[in-house]
Scaffold this motif. Structure first.
Motif, mmCIF file in Angstrom:
data_model
loop_
_atom_site.group_PDB
_atom_site.id
_atom_site.type_symbol
_atom_site.label_atom_id
_atom_site.label_comp_id
_atom_site.label_asym_id
_atom_site.label_seq_id
_atom_site.Cartn_x
_atom_site.Cartn_y
_atom_site.Cartn_z
ATOM 1 N N VAL A 118 -62.154 -9.032 -8.660
ATOM 2 C CA VAL A 118 -63.149 -9.947 -8.086
ATOM 3 C C VAL A 118 -63.711 -9.332 -6.816
ATOM 4 O O VAL A 118 -62.958 -8.944 -5.912
ATOM 5 C CB VAL A 118 -62.526 -11.325 -7.779
ATOM 6 C CG1 VAL A 118 -63.549 -12.232 -7.122
ATOM 7 C CG2 VAL A 118 -62.004 -11.967 -9.066
ATOM 8 N N LEU A 119 -65.031 -9.230 -6.769
ATOM 9 C CA LEU A 119 -65.686 -8.664 -5.592
ATOM 10 C C LEU A 119 -65.486 -9.589 -4.397
ATOM 11 O O LEU A 119 -65.781 -10.779 -4.456
ATOM 12 C CB LEU A 119 -67.182 -8.475 -5.871
ATOM 13 C CG LEU A 119 -68.010 -7.839 -4.753
ATOM 14 C CD1 LEU A 119 -67.517 -6.432 -4.448
ATOM 15 C CD2 LEU A 119 -69.479 -7.817 -5.145
ATOM 16 N N GLU A 120 -64.986 -9.020 -3.293
ATOM 17 C CA GLU A 120 -64.726 -9.798 -2.081
ATOM 18 C C GLU A 120 -65.857 -9.658 -1.070
ATOM 19 O O GLU A 120 -66.419 -10.649 -0.606
ATOM 20 C CB GLU A 120 -63.408 -9.334 -1.456
ATOM 21 C CG GLU A 120 -62.963 -10.138 -0.260
ATOM 22 C CD GLU A 120 -61.629 -9.641 0.274
ATOM 23 O OE1 GLU A 120 -61.658 -8.780 1.185
ATOM 24 O OE2 GLU A 120 -60.577 -10.084 -0.216
ATOM 25 N N ARG A 128 -65.059 -4.197 -1.237
ATOM 26 C CA ARG A 128 -63.657 -4.615 -1.279
ATOM 27 C C ARG A 128 -63.486 -5.547 -2.459
ATOM 28 O O ARG A 128 -64.297 -6.460 -2.667
ATOM 29 C CB ARG A 128 -63.256 -5.317 0.027
ATOM 30 C CG ARG A 128 -63.045 -4.369 1.196
ATOM 31 C CD ARG A 128 -62.790 -5.123 2.488
ATOM 32 N NE ARG A 128 -61.607 -5.978 2.419
ATOM 33 C CZ ARG A 128 -60.360 -5.569 2.669
ATOM 34 N NH1 ARG A 128 -60.148 -4.316 3.005
ATOM 35 N NH2 ARG A 128 -59.353 -6.411 2.608
ATOM 36 N N LEU A 129 -62.451 -5.279 -3.247
ATOM 37 C CA LEU A 129 -62.178 -6.086 -4.432
ATOM 38 C C LEU A 129 -60.739 -6.536 -4.442
ATOM 39 O O LEU A 129 -59.830 -5.800 -4.021
ATOM 40 C CB LEU A 129 -62.430 -5.288 -5.720
ATOM 41 C CG LEU A 129 -63.862 -5.038 -6.154
ATOM 42 C CD1 LEU A 129 -64.389 -3.775 -5.504
ATOM 43 C CD2 LEU A 129 -63.935 -4.920 -7.666
ATOM 44 N N ASN A 130 -60.526 -7.733 -4.958
ATOM 45 C CA ASN A 130 -59.175 -8.227 -5.213
ATOM 46 C C ASN A 130 -58.798 -7.895 -6.653
ATOM 47 O O ASN A 130 -59.555 -8.194 -7.584
ATOM 48 C CB ASN A 130 -59.117 -9.742 -5.007
ATOM 49 C CG ASN A 130 -59.160 -10.124 -3.546
ATOM 50 O OD1 ASN A 130 -58.266 -9.769 -2.790
ATOM 51 N ND2 ASN A 130 -60.205 -10.836 -3.144
ATOM 52 N N GLY A 188 -60.520 -0.764 -1.478
ATOM 53 C CA GLY A 188 -61.762 -0.468 -0.802
ATOM 54 C C GLY A 188 -62.387 0.784 -1.386
ATOM 55 O O GLY A 188 -61.684 1.754 -1.694
ATOM 56 N N LEU A 189 -63.721 0.772 -1.587
ATOM 57 C CA LEU A 189 -64.428 1.903 -2.168
ATOM 58 C C LEU A 189 -65.759 2.093 -1.463
ATOM 59 O O LEU A 189 -66.342 1.137 -0.962
ATOM 60 C CB LEU A 189 -64.704 1.689 -3.667
ATOM 61 C CG LEU A 189 -63.566 1.204 -4.551
ATOM 62 C CD1 LEU A 189 -63.691 -0.284 -4.791
ATOM 63 C CD2 LEU A 189 -63.552 1.952 -5.869
ATOM 64 N N ASP A 200 -68.045 -12.337 -7.938
ATOM 65 C CA ASP A 200 -68.321 -11.868 -9.295
ATOM 66 C C ASP A 200 -67.178 -10.998 -9.809
ATOM 67 O O ASP A 200 -66.576 -10.234 -9.049
ATOM 68 C CB ASP A 200 -69.624 -11.069 -9.340
ATOM 69 C CG ASP A 200 -70.858 -11.943 -9.277
ATOM 70 O OD1 ASP A 200 -70.721 -13.156 -9.516
ATOM 71 O OD2 ASP A 200 -71.953 -11.419 -9.006
ATOM 72 N N PRO A 201 -66.890 -11.072 -11.118
ATOM 73 C CA PRO A 201 -65.835 -10.241 -11.696
ATOM 74 C C PRO A 201 -66.360 -8.880 -12.140
ATOM 75 O O PRO A 201 -67.511 -8.762 -12.578
ATOM 76 C CB PRO A 201 -65.383 -11.064 -12.907
ATOM 77 C CG PRO A 201 -66.629 -11.772 -13.351
ATOM 78 C CD PRO A 201 -67.409 -12.054 -12.093
#
Length: 202
Positions: free
Chosen positions: A106-108, A120-122, A159-160, A179-180
């Motif tokens: 999930v986009l943070e 950053r994504l969870n 993190g990317l 968003d996924p």
């Protein structure tokens, strides 16, 4: 097999849902497709079941795939990342990507930084366990490098950095927080774990 280098950003022209099953019609822009050919759609390996010389192609999406990926959320007009299978003589510019989605992240946050974008994504623990700093990961079919991995209870936050070219030529620029994204971890990590597990058991 794919490399995570997106070739086309294509529009979905039809999305027919029948329960958990889905048939997608995509304006691929590929004029030389073959029946039965594999194409990665948002990182999901799908089979061409119908096609035309104009590049319009149909794909059948099974309940397993709609449950494990974000394709079940696709609607008419959605933009999807496309990559055709690599050839043996092709340079492997990304990393080995199977098109077998392991789960969803999930986009943070999205933060602009000097022309690039920091994401950053969870991730759930089922996929986060395979993530390492500077390792490879595929998000929506895009081969990316992990800048940071913050392990947390039940998962992790990664993190990317997305360079301008990738931002402009993929559907990452259409996403918003919450968003996924489809996640495929480095297959080598999964094989290493499988081989080592028998020796790690007490």
């Amino acid at each position: 097999m794919f490399s995570g280098i997106v070739e086309k950003l294509a529009r979905v022209s039809a999305a027919a849902h029948d329960g958990a099953t889905l048939v997608l019609e995509i304006e691929t822009q590929f004029g030389d497709l073959a029946l039965g050919e594999s194409v990665a759609v948002n990182g999901v390996c799908l089979t061409v079941v119908e096609f035309s010389s104009s590049g319009l192609a149909k794909f059948f999406v099974s309940p397993e795939t709609t449950a494990r990926s974000n394709l079940g959320r696709i609607t008419v007009g959605s933009l999807v990342n496309l990559e055709r299978a690599v050839r043996l003589e092709t340079r492997l510019s990304g990393h080995l990507v199977q098109g077998h989605v392991d789960g969803q992240g999930v986009l943070e946050t999205v933060t602009p930084e000097g022309g690039a974008y920091l994401l950053r994504l969870n991730l759930p623990e089922t996929v986060g366990r395979y993530c390492v700093e500077k390792g490879s990961i595929a998000l929506n079919g895009i081969s990316l490098t992990l800048n940071s991995v913050e392990k947390q209870t039940g998962g992790c936050v990664i993190g990317l950095t997305i360079i301008p070219h990738t931002w402009d030529h993929t559907n990452l620029n259409t996403l918003k927080p919450g968003d996924p994204l489809n996640v495929e971890v480095d297959v080598i990590a999964k094989y290493v774990e499988s081989l080592c597990l028998p020796y790690l058991k007490p």
